[in-house]
Design a protein around this motif. Structure first.
Motif, short mmCIF file in Angstrom:
data_model
loop_
_atom_site.label_atom_id
_atom_site.label_comp_id
_atom_site.label_asym_id
_atom_site.label_seq_id
_atom_site.Cartn_x
_atom_site.Cartn_y
_atom_site.Cartn_z
N GLU A 1 0.83 -1.20 0.00
CA GLU A 1 0.00 0.00 0.00
C GLU A 1 0.87 1.26 0.00
O GLU A 1 1.80 1.40 0.78
CB GLU A 1 -0.89 -0.01 1.24
N ARG B 1 -3.29 0.95 -3.89
CA ARG B 1 -2.63 -0.33 -4.16
C ARG B 1 -2.57 -0.46 -5.67
O ARG B 1 -3.59 -0.42 -6.35
CB ARG B 1 -3.39 -1.49 -3.54
N LYS C 1 -1.61 -2.35 -9.29
CA LYS C 1 -1.44 -3.65 -9.97
C LYS C 1 -0.85 -3.32 -11.34
O LYS C 1 -1.49 -2.63 -12.15
CB LYS C 1 -2.78 -4.37 -10.13
N GLN D 1 -3.15 -0.38 -12.63
CA GLN D 1 -4.55 -0.28 -12.19
C GLN D 1 -4.51 0.03 -10.70
O GLN D 1 -3.72 -0.57 -9.97
CB GLN D 1 -5.28 -1.59 -12.43
N ASP E 1 -6.74 0.03 -7.27
CA ASP E 1 -7.99 -0.48 -6.70
C ASP E 1 -8.98 0.66 -6.54
O ASP E 1 -8.64 1.72 -6.00
CB ASP E 1 -7.73 -1.12 -5.33
N GLY E 2 -10.20 0.46 -7.02
CA GLY E 2 -11.26 1.44 -6.88
C GLY E 2 -11.33 2.49 -7.98
O GLY E 2 -12.23 3.31 -7.98
#
Length: 172
Positions: free
Chosen positions: A41, A52, A54, A66, A68-69
């Protein structure tokens, strides 16, 4: 430092949205650009928002990721310019004596060769021509090139560095 006083290190910045599905281009400040996503994180400059990453691919000067969210281009665009930090404790230890994280230099006492204290490292800056140390002392403000010639010794365990300011550098 975050709100708890723990040291944080800038590892990247969200440079732009990438495509229409919420991907972002991240300019990485890590030795291996892909490492920016390997610390878990990340947080923003204030330490309030968490991210976070990716990895989805590589880009010039960084990676495509990417978050998250974040699911669309508008949300990705809203993050443009967000600096990404990780806690200093999450970074691997450095084994070599002549290697260190810039964040470890901030706060070090700066001494001349004769032992006279010049001040403390306030920041490590880079405006494109190389790293500079911003030194603050009592009534003194210096910007020193961070080179072996000007800073021949960095003594992290001793909490100091030795500097030989060039003749053209004047204390202000």
């Amino acid at each position: 430092m975050d709100e708890t006083g723990k040291a944080r290190v800038l590892v990247g910045v969200i440079a732009a949205a990438h495509g229409v599905r919420g991907l972002v281009r991240v300019k990485s400040f890590t030795a291996d650009p892909k490492s920016v996503a390997s610390y878990g994180e990340l947080s923003d400059e204030r330490g309030q928002r968490r991210f976070r990453l990716k990895l989805q691919g590589q880009a010039k000067e960084g990676v495509i990721a990417q978050i998250d969210g974040v699911a669309d281009r508008d949300a990705a665009e809203a993050l443009k310019g967000t600096k990404l930090y990780v806690g200093r404790e999450a970074l691997p230890e450095i084994g070599a004596d002549d290697e260190f994280y810039q964040a470890d230099l901030v706060g070090l006492r700066v001494e001349a060769r004769d032992g006279k204290t010049l001040g403390r490292v306030k920041a490590v800056l880079n405006f494109g021509a190389g790293d500079l140390l911003e030194i603050e002392g009592e009534g003194v403000s210096l910007m020193l090139p961070f080179t072996k010639k000007v800073v021949p010794l960095v003594d992290l365990p001793g909490g100091r560095l030795v500097a030989e300011p060039p003749a053209e550098v004047e204390a202000r």
